[in-house]
Design a protein around this motif. Structure first.
Motif, PDB file in Angstrom:
ATOM      1  N   THR A  68       0.865  -1.010   0.033  1.00  0.00           N
ATOM      2  CA  THR A  68       0.186   0.123  -0.063  1.00  0.00           C
ATOM      3  C   THR A  68       0.568   1.146  -0.407  1.00  0.00           C
ATOM      4  O   THR A  68       1.881   1.741   1.280  1.00  0.00           O
ATOM      5  N   LEU A  69       0.836   2.213  -0.895  1.00  0.00           N
ATOM      6  CA  LEU A  69       1.241   3.482  -1.068  1.00  0.00           C
ATOM      7  C   LEU A  69       0.674   4.890  -0.496  1.00  0.00           C
ATOM      8  O   LEU A  69      -0.771   4.692  -1.078  1.00  0.00           O
ATOM      9  N   ASP A  70       1.616   5.539   0.621  1.00  0.00           N
ATOM     10  CA  ASP A  70       0.737   6.766   1.193  1.00  0.00           C
ATOM     11  C   ASP A  70       0.954   7.359   0.770  1.00  0.00           C
ATOM     12  O   ASP A  70       2.801   8.031   0.948  1.00  0.00           O
ATOM     13  N   ILE A  71       0.440   8.253  -0.432  1.00  0.00           N
ATOM     14  CA  ILE A  71       1.329   9.587  -1.796  1.00  0.00           C
ATOM     15  C   ILE A  71       0.757  10.635  -0.515  1.00  0.00           C
ATOM     16  O   ILE A  71      -1.181  10.754  -0.943  1.00  0.00           O
ATOM     17  N   GLY A  72       1.053  11.896  -0.059  1.00  0.00           N
ATOM     18  CA  GLY A  72       0.471  12.792   0.936  1.00  0.00           C
ATOM     19  C   GLY A  72      -0.955  12.678   1.478  1.00  0.00           C
ATOM     20  O   GLY A  72      -1.949  13.181   1.071  1.00  0.00           O
ATOM     21  N   GLY A  73      -1.481  11.280   1.627  1.00  0.00           N
ATOM     22  CA  GLY A  73      -3.047  11.191   2.610  1.00  0.00           C
ATOM     23  C   GLY A  73      -3.777  10.067   1.868  1.00  0.00           C
ATOM     24  O   GLY A  73      -3.737   9.911   2.305  1.00  0.00           O
ATOM     25  N   MET A 160      10.350   2.971  -3.812  1.00  0.00           N
ATOM     26  CA  MET A 160       9.540   4.332  -3.282  1.00  0.00           C
ATOM     27  C   MET A 160       9.560   4.758  -2.272  1.00  0.00           C
ATOM     28  O   MET A 160       9.166   5.440  -1.790  1.00  0.00           O
ATOM     29  N   SER A 161       9.934   4.015  -1.161  1.00  0.00           N
ATOM     30  CA  SER A 161      10.155   4.393   0.338  1.00  0.00           C
ATOM     31  C   SER A 161      10.208   5.755   0.410  1.00  0.00           C
ATOM     32  O   SER A 161      10.722   6.659   1.019  1.00  0.00           O
ATOM     33  N   GLY A 162      10.894   6.039  -1.192  1.00  0.00           N
ATOM     34  CA  GLY A 162      12.037   7.317  -0.989  1.00  0.00           C
ATOM     35  C   GLY A 162      10.653   8.677  -1.387  1.00  0.00           C
ATOM     36  O   GLY A 162      10.411   9.665  -0.852  1.00  0.00           O
ATOM     37  N   MET A 163       9.334   7.790  -1.712  1.00  0.00           N
ATOM     38  CA  MET A 163       8.572   8.577  -2.303  1.00  0.00           C
ATOM     39  C   MET A 163       7.315   9.038  -1.701  1.00  0.00           C
ATOM     40  O   MET A 163       6.422   9.666  -1.811  1.00  0.00           O
ATOM     41  N   ALA A 164       6.868   7.902  -1.377  1.00  0.00           N
ATOM     42  CA  ALA A 164       5.653   7.160  -0.595  1.00  0.00           C
ATOM     43  C   ALA A 164       6.211   6.456   0.652  1.00  0.00           C
ATOM     44  O   ALA A 164       6.954   6.435   0.995  1.00  0.00           O
ATOM     45  N   GLU A 165       4.992   6.894   1.578  1.00  0.00           N
ATOM     46  CA  GLU A 165       4.705   5.866   1.992  1.00  0.00           C
ATOM     47  C   GLU A 165       4.758   4.665   2.097  1.00  0.00           C
ATOM     48  O   GLU A 165       3.787   4.204   1.467  1.00  0.00           O
ATOM     49  N   VAL A 166       6.194   3.447   2.220  1.00  0.00           N
ATOM     50  CA  VAL A 166       5.228   2.375   1.608  1.00  0.00           C
ATOM     51  C   VAL A 166       4.787   1.204   2.747  1.00  0.00           C
ATOM     52  O   VAL A 166       5.485   1.110   4.153  1.00  0.00           O
ATOM     53  N   ILE A 167       3.756   0.628   3.148  1.00  0.00           N
ATOM     54  CA  ILE A 167       3.471  -0.349   3.667  1.00  0.00           C
ATOM     55  C   ILE A 167       3.593  -1.629   3.099  1.00  0.00           C
ATOM     56  O   ILE A 167       2.507  -2.226   2.567  1.00  0.00           O
ATOM     57  N   ILE A 168       3.488  -2.758   3.550  1.00  0.00           N
ATOM     58  CA  ILE A 168       4.156  -4.154   3.066  1.00  0.00           C
ATOM     59  C   ILE A 168       3.031  -4.595   3.695  1.00  0.00           C
ATOM     60  O   ILE A 168       2.322  -5.298   4.526  1.00  0.00           O
ATOM     61  N   ASP A 169       2.253  -5.203   2.447  1.00  0.00           N
ATOM     62  CA  ASP A 169       0.758  -6.100   2.820  1.00  0.00           C
ATOM     63  C   ASP A 169       1.105  -7.932   2.236  1.00  0.00           C
ATOM     64  O   ASP A 169       2.355  -8.509   2.300  1.00  0.00           O
ATOM     65  N   ALA A 170       0.291  -8.096   2.870  1.00  0.00           N
ATOM     66  CA  ALA A 170      -0.012  -9.764   2.927  1.00  0.00           C
ATOM     67  C   ALA A 170       0.939 -10.400   1.703  1.00  0.00           C
ATOM     68  O   ALA A 170       1.532 -11.549   1.281  1.00  0.00           O
ATOM     69  N   GLY A 171       0.447 -10.149   0.919  1.00  0.00           N
ATOM     70  CA  GLY A 171       0.965 -10.315  -1.111  1.00  0.00           C
ATOM     71  C   GLY A 171       2.473 -10.403  -1.100  1.00  0.00           C
ATOM     72  O   GLY A 171       2.700 -11.543  -1.403  1.00  0.00           O
ATOM     73  N   LEU A 172       2.286  -9.686  -0.488  1.00  0.00           N
ATOM     74  CA  LEU A 172       4.080  -9.424  -0.536  1.00  0.00           C
ATOM     75  C   LEU A 172       4.723 -10.109   0.226  1.00  0.00           C
ATOM     76  O   LEU A 172       5.993 -11.194  -0.430  1.00  0.00           O
TER      77      LEU A 172
END
Ligand SMILES: [Zn+2]
Length: 215
Positions: A68-73, A160-172
């Protein structure tokens, strides 16, 4: 099964008679020392168990989002099929199809066909198309580049972690587990040994047929 068979070394082309060795042993080329084949421990049960595990993780990896990518909320989930579909719908049809084939369709087909071949040999059945599938699997080495794939995922995550908050999900997690099980399974498979097993089944069936014809 104990007789020697002719085999050419893939490195130096030297043709030689190789003996059948027990599980856990390997046979090396007399010319250059390259491993000609290794007889894995654990028979066919080990790769079958590992690949069944890989199959479950493959299904999970494709059922859940990878990250899950979190970019600016604004958060956005990504999955393999979702990525392929998004590319396809954003004027990158060819790339979308390529992503679908290389990350979903082809790995799935290889997983199923390897299991089909192993199960057929395990049950000592000459299943339809088994010989052709084994020939195909002998030429492609599906897990050879898997480590590169894992490293590229990690590099992508770091970038990606430099551009957005990266949350690793179950799929990965499932995807990485699937790749690791695949690597472990391929280490417990030797194509030469599979061919010898198939020959043995064919010999047995031919013997049975000629015995029945002579009755
Ligand atoms: Zn050699």
């Amino acid at each position: 099964m104990d007789e020697e068979v002719l085999m050419a070394c893939q490195e130096c082309d030297a043709l030689q008679r190789v003996p059948w060795v027990p599980a856990g042993k390997k046979v090396r080329c007399r010319g250059c020392g390259t491993t000609l084949y290794h007889h894995p421990r654990g028979g066919l049960d080990r790769p079958i168990a590992l690949l069944l595990g890989a199959l479950v993780l493959y299904v999970l990896a494709n059922s859940f989002p990878l990250v899950t990518l979190d970019i600016g909320g604004a958060s956005r989930e990504t999955s393999l099929i979702g990525t392929a579909w998004a590319l396809y719908n954003h004027d990158m049809k060819l790339l979308g199809i390529l992503v679908f084939l290389t990350s979903l369709a082809v790995p799935g087909a290889i997983l199923f066909s390897t299991l089909y071949v192993l199960m057929g040999l395990r049950l000592q059945r000459s299943l339809p198309g088994l010989r052709q599938m084994l020939a195909l699997l002998s030429h492609i080495h599906p897990w050879e580049m898997a480590d590169v794939f894992v490293i590229s995922i990690l590099v992508a995550l770091v970038k990606m972690s430099g551009m957005a908050e990266v949350i690793i999900d179950a799929g990965l997690y499932a995807l990485i587990g699937y790749i690791l099980l695949g690597i472990a399974a391929s280490a417990s498979i030797d194509v030469f040994v599979l061919w010898r097993r198939l020959e043995r089944i064919d010999h047995f069936l031919q013997g049975k047929l000629s015995f029945e014809a002579g009755k």
